[in-house]
Structures are given as C-alpha cells and as structure tokens.
Scaffold this motif. Structure first.
Motif, PDB file in Angstrom:
ATOM      1  N   ALA A 226       0.833  -1.213   0.000  1.00  0.00           N
ATOM      2  CA  ALA A 226       0.000   0.000   0.000  1.00  0.00           C
ATOM      3  C   ALA A 226       0.859   1.251   0.000  1.00  0.00           C
ATOM      4  N   ALA A 227       1.946   1.231   0.755  1.00  0.00           N
ATOM      5  CA  ALA A 227       2.832   2.397   0.807  1.00  0.00           C
ATOM      6  C   ALA A 227       3.514   2.632  -0.540  1.00  0.00           C
ATOM      7  N   TRP A 228       3.957   1.550  -1.163  1.00  0.00           N
ATOM      8  CA  TRP A 228       4.613   1.696  -2.459  1.00  0.00           C
ATOM      9  C   TRP A 228       3.641   2.212  -3.520  1.00  0.00           C
ATOM     10  N   SER A 229       2.412   1.777  -3.457  1.00  0.00           N
ATOM     11  CA  SER A 229       1.413   2.270  -4.396  1.00  0.00           C
ATOM     12  C   SER A 229       1.229   3.778  -4.258  1.00  0.00           C
ATOM     13  N   ALA A 230       1.188   4.253  -2.991  1.00  0.00           N
ATOM     14  CA  ALA A 230       1.033   5.694  -2.764  1.00  0.00           C
ATOM     15  C   ALA A 230       2.248   6.465  -3.253  1.00  0.00           C
ATOM     16  N   LEU A 231       3.442   5.945  -2.981  1.00  0.00           N
ATOM     17  CA  LEU A 231       4.653   6.624  -3.432  1.00  0.00           C
ATOM     18  C   LEU A 231       4.753   6.617  -4.946  1.00  0.00           C
ATOM     19  N   ALA A 232       4.450   5.484  -5.577  1.00  0.00           N
ATOM     20  CA  ALA A 232       4.515   5.393  -7.030  1.00  0.00           C
ATOM     21  C   ALA A 232       3.543   6.362  -7.690  1.00  0.00           C
ATOM     22  N   THR A 233       2.365   6.511  -7.095  1.00  0.00           N
ATOM     23  CA  THR A 233       1.394   7.465  -7.631  1.00  0.00           C
ATOM     24  C   THR A 233       1.942   8.884  -7.578  1.00  0.00           C
ATOM     25  N   GLU A 234       2.594   9.229  -6.463  1.00  0.00           N
ATOM     26  CA  GLU A 234       3.173  10.566  -6.334  1.00  0.00           C
ATOM     27  C   GLU A 234       4.308  10.772  -7.340  1.00  0.00           C
ATOM     28  N   LEU A 235       5.123   9.751  -7.534  1.00  0.00           N
ATOM     29  CA  LEU A 235       6.207   9.859  -8.514  1.00  0.00           C
ATOM     30  C   LEU A 235       5.645  10.108  -9.911  1.00  0.00           C
ATOM     31  N   SER A 236       4.579   9.398 -10.247  1.00  0.00           N
ATOM     32  CA  SER A 236       3.957   9.562 -11.560  1.00  0.00           C
ATOM     33  C   SER A 236       3.324  10.939 -11.705  1.00  0.00           C
ATOM     34  N   THR A 237       2.641  11.397 -10.664  1.00  0.00           N
ATOM     35  CA  THR A 237       1.985  12.704 -10.707  1.00  0.00           C
ATOM     36  C   THR A 237       2.994  13.819 -10.911  1.00  0.00           C
ATOM     37  N   ARG A 238       4.140  13.703 -10.269  1.00  0.00           N
ATOM     38  CA  ARG A 238       5.173  14.746 -10.385  1.00  0.00           C
ATOM     39  C   ARG A 238       6.047  14.578 -11.621  1.00  0.00           C
ATOM     40  N   GLY A 239       5.927  13.446 -12.283  1.00  0.00           N
ATOM     41  CA  GLY A 239       6.801  13.187 -13.418  1.00  0.00           C
ATOM     42  C   GLY A 239       8.252  12.991 -13.005  1.00  0.00           C
ATOM     43  N   THR A 240       8.449  12.426 -11.851  1.00  0.00           N
ATOM     44  CA  THR A 240       9.793  12.262 -11.281  1.00  0.00           C
ATOM     45  C   THR A 240      10.521  11.090 -11.951  1.00  0.00           C
ATOM     46  N   ARG A 241      11.771  11.322 -12.302  1.00  0.00           N
ATOM     47  CA  ARG A 241      12.621  10.235 -12.791  1.00  0.00           C
ATOM     48  C   ARG A 241      13.160   9.463 -11.586  1.00  0.00           C
ATOM     49  N   TRP A 242      13.089   8.147 -11.651  1.00  0.00           N
ATOM     50  CA  TRP A 242      13.558   7.346 -10.531  1.00  0.00           C
ATOM     51  C   TRP A 242      14.131   6.030 -11.027  1.00  0.00           C
ATOM     52  N   GLN A 243      14.945   5.428 -10.171  1.00  0.00           N
ATOM     53  CA  GLN A 243      15.550   4.141 -10.479  1.00  0.00           C
ATOM     54  C   GLN A 243      15.320   3.181  -9.325  1.00  0.00           C
ATOM     55  N   GLU A 244      15.140   1.946  -9.667  1.00  0.00           N
ATOM     56  CA  GLU A 244      14.967   0.889  -8.665  1.00  0.00           C
ATOM     57  C   GLU A 244      16.317   0.466  -8.096  1.00  0.00           C
ATOM     58  N   LEU A 245      16.400   0.408  -6.785  1.00  0.00           N
ATOM     59  CA  LEU A 245      17.540  -0.211  -6.116  1.00  0.00           C
ATOM     60  C   LEU A 245      17.168  -1.583  -5.573  1.00  0.00           C
ATOM     61  N   GLU A 246      15.981  -1.681  -4.984  1.00  0.00           N
ATOM     62  CA  GLU A 246      15.507  -2.940  -4.416  1.00  0.00           C
ATOM     63  C   GLU A 246      14.000  -2.878  -4.282  1.00  0.00           C
ATOM     64  N   ILE A 247      13.319  -3.735  -5.020  1.00  0.00           N
ATOM     65  CA  ILE A 247      11.865  -3.832  -4.941  1.00  0.00           C
ATOM     66  C   ILE A 247      11.509  -5.312  -4.865  1.00  0.00           C
ATOM     67  N   PRO A 248      10.744  -5.731  -3.865  1.00  0.00           N
ATOM     68  CA  PRO A 248      10.349  -7.133  -3.776  1.00  0.00           C
ATOM     69  C   PRO A 248       9.686  -7.593  -5.075  1.00  0.00           C
ATOM     70  N   PRO A 249       9.963  -8.805  -5.506  1.00  0.00           N
ATOM     71  CA  PRO A 249       9.418  -9.280  -6.787  1.00  0.00           C
ATOM     72  C   PRO A 249       7.911  -9.116  -6.921  1.00  0.00           C
ATOM     73  N   GLU A 250       7.192  -9.339  -5.828  1.00  0.00           N
ATOM     74  CA  GLU A 250       5.730  -9.270  -5.923  1.00  0.00           C
ATOM     75  C   GLU A 250       5.224  -7.847  -6.130  1.00  0.00           C
ATOM     76  N   LEU A 251       6.084  -6.849  -5.939  1.00  0.00           N
ATOM     77  CA  LEU A 251       5.677  -5.452  -6.131  1.00  0.00           C
ATOM     78  C   LEU A 251       6.242  -4.849  -7.403  1.00  0.00           C
ATOM     79  N   GLN A 252       7.072  -5.572  -8.103  1.00  0.00           N
ATOM     80  CA  GLN A 252       7.753  -4.979  -9.251  1.00  0.00           C
ATOM     81  C   GLN A 252       6.825  -4.654 -10.399  1.00  0.00           C
ATOM     82  N   ASN A 253       5.700  -5.314 -10.497  1.00  0.00           N
ATOM     83  CA  ASN A 253       4.782  -5.041 -11.585  1.00  0.00           C
ATOM     84  C   ASN A 253       3.661  -4.087 -11.197  1.00  0.00           C
ATOM     85  N   SER A 254       3.742  -3.584  -9.946  1.00  0.00           N
ATOM     86  CA  SER A 254       2.667  -2.692  -9.490  1.00  0.00           C
ATOM     87  C   SER A 254       2.870  -1.270  -9.946  1.00  0.00           C
ATOM     88  N   SER A 255       4.075  -0.976 -10.480  1.00  0.00           N
ATOM     89  CA  SER A 255       4.355   0.346 -11.016  1.00  0.00           C
ATOM     90  C   SER A 255       5.504   0.208 -11.989  1.00  0.00           C
TER      91      SER A 255
END
Length: 257
Positions: A226-255
């Motif tokens: 749930a937290a990652w979904s909220a953060l990913a939404t904010e990143l998308s809204t702001r158009g922020t460029r970001w890179q993955e360092l570590e994301i659990p496999p089950e969350l990698q397709n959620s954004s």
C-alpha cells in the motif's frame, strides 16, 4: 518476543584503537538471517559507572540484548559484577559453572579461574564449546566472552534455542533523480502519517549529475504494498525520474519507471 535485538560491546581497547570490533557485524548477520533486526548497539569502556548505567538501561528495554566482553578474571573484567548490580543482585558462585571450570582446568582452576563462575544470582549458563568457561543469561540479557572464536558458537546456540525464525520485513529502495529533499518534505510528512506501520528513510546525496534522494521503505508485505502504491502514484503525478535499487518481486509489476 520482540523482533529487535540490542548489542552491548565492552572494551576500552576498542575505543582506544588497540583492537577492532567484529561482534556488531557478525551479530547483525546472525540476527538478520533469522528475521530479527538490530534495534540498538552500545560500545562501552571497561569502567564501572559506565557499565552499570548502560546495563541498567539495556535491562529496561523491551527487547533482548547480547553483551560481549569483560567476563574474564582480571581486574578490568567488570561485566559480571556490573550486570548483577544493574539488577540489584549479588554475585554468587554458580555450581554448574564452577564444575565446568574445575573439570576443564583441574587444579589450575583455583584460585583465579574459578572466579569466572561467580555469576549474578539466578543466572542461567550459556555453554562454551571452546574452553568450557560459560557465559550466562540474566533477564533479557545474554552475556558472552569477548573472544570472537568463543562468542560465535555460543551466540549461535542461543539463537537456535531462544530465537525462533521469523519472516523478515520486506524492504524497498528507489532513487529519485534530480530531486531535492526540501521539495518532498511535506509529502514525506503526510506519507509517514498515513503509513505508520512502515519504516521510512530519506538519504540525499550530491553527485556530478545533480542531487538525488534514496527513499527506503520497510514493513510487512501488505502494508509495504500500500505504501509503495502511494509513493509510485506521487512519482507519476510529479513526473519524477527514478531508479529501482531494491523492490520485492511481488511489487515490481505494481508500477513502472
């Protein structure tokens, strides 16, 4: 049992640069492998007042702790007495500890080595497979010798006996590129208030290509999702460029980036 573990490392020689500590890194590795985290760590000199104060504090915490060092028979080995005093207990010869020391050293146990059998009243011994001089458990504290070759098998034994394996917290880390913390503080405050079960961290850095922020999230899988979904939404809204360092496999397709 608490998911956290504390560490007390006793030794003026470490603080003075005569020795390098290895207990912290090893204990952290042991704990994480079983699903526990290090909640705090203290490095304390071989001074009575300091040891007494820090053991009183450690015994009052809501998590167990491992203490390393100061269990010998020389005048600077104050751990056994300080631990007893911190719990308002007397030191007394532990029959089983004394028997082990006499069995190991024979006539050489008296009059010095046998002092290491003087433990806080009510302590339980921790077996030492290297030289049979035991450590001890008192309340939420586990006390080990300062010698790493002894401490490691002894702490392994304690962890296997008293620390059932836990499912470790999930962790997620992303880097926000070209971003400044000051532009994100208000969002961070709201985010932390909305997701109180998540451990949040923000680590800014300055590179030739510009500023960036490493965002870290830790927690149980559902709360983390749930937290990652909220953060990913904010990143998308702001158009922020970001890179993955570590994301659990089950969350990698959620954004997506």
């Amino acid at each position: 049992m608490s998911a956290r573990l504390g560490i007390v490392i006793v030794g003026s020689e470490i603080l003075l640069g005569k020795r390098e500590d290895c207990h912290f890194a090893r204990t952290r590795s042991q704990a994480l492998a079983r699903g526990y985290e290090i909640g705090w760590s203290l490095l304390v000199a071989d001074r009575w007042d300091d040891l007494l104060a820090q053991y009183r504090w450690a015994f009052a915490q809501d998590c167990p702790f491992f203490s390393f060092g100061g269990l010998g028979a020389t005048p600077d080995d104050l751990t056994r007495a300080a631990a007893a005093a911190a719990r308002d207990l007397p030191l007394q010869q532990h029959p089983e500890a004394a028997a082990l020391i006499r069995q190991r050293f024979g006539a050489g146990a008296e009059p010095i080595r046998i002092r290491m059998a003087d433990l806080p009243a009510g302590a339980r011994i921790i077996p030492n497979p290297v030289n049979q001089v035991p450590g001890f458990q008192l309340h939420n504290g586990y006390f080990f010798p300062g010698f790493p070759q002894m401490a490691e098998p002894m702490s392994d034994w304690v962890l296997e006996r008293d620390f059932p394996r836990r499912t470790p917290a999930k962790q997620l880390r992303v880097v926000l590129l070209g971003e400044k913390e000051s532009d994100w503080v208000e969002f961070m405050e709201c985010f932390c208030a909305t997701h109180p079960q998540i451990e949040f961290s923000s680590l800014p850095s300055f590179r030739a290509e510009g500023t960036q922020i490493e965002i870290g999230l830790r927690g149980e899988a559902t709360a983390l999702g749930a937290a990652w979904s909220a953060l990913a939404t904010e990143l998308s809204t702001r158009g922020t460029r970001w890179q993955e360092l570590e994301i659990p496999p089950e969350l990698q397709n959620s954004s997506s980036e």
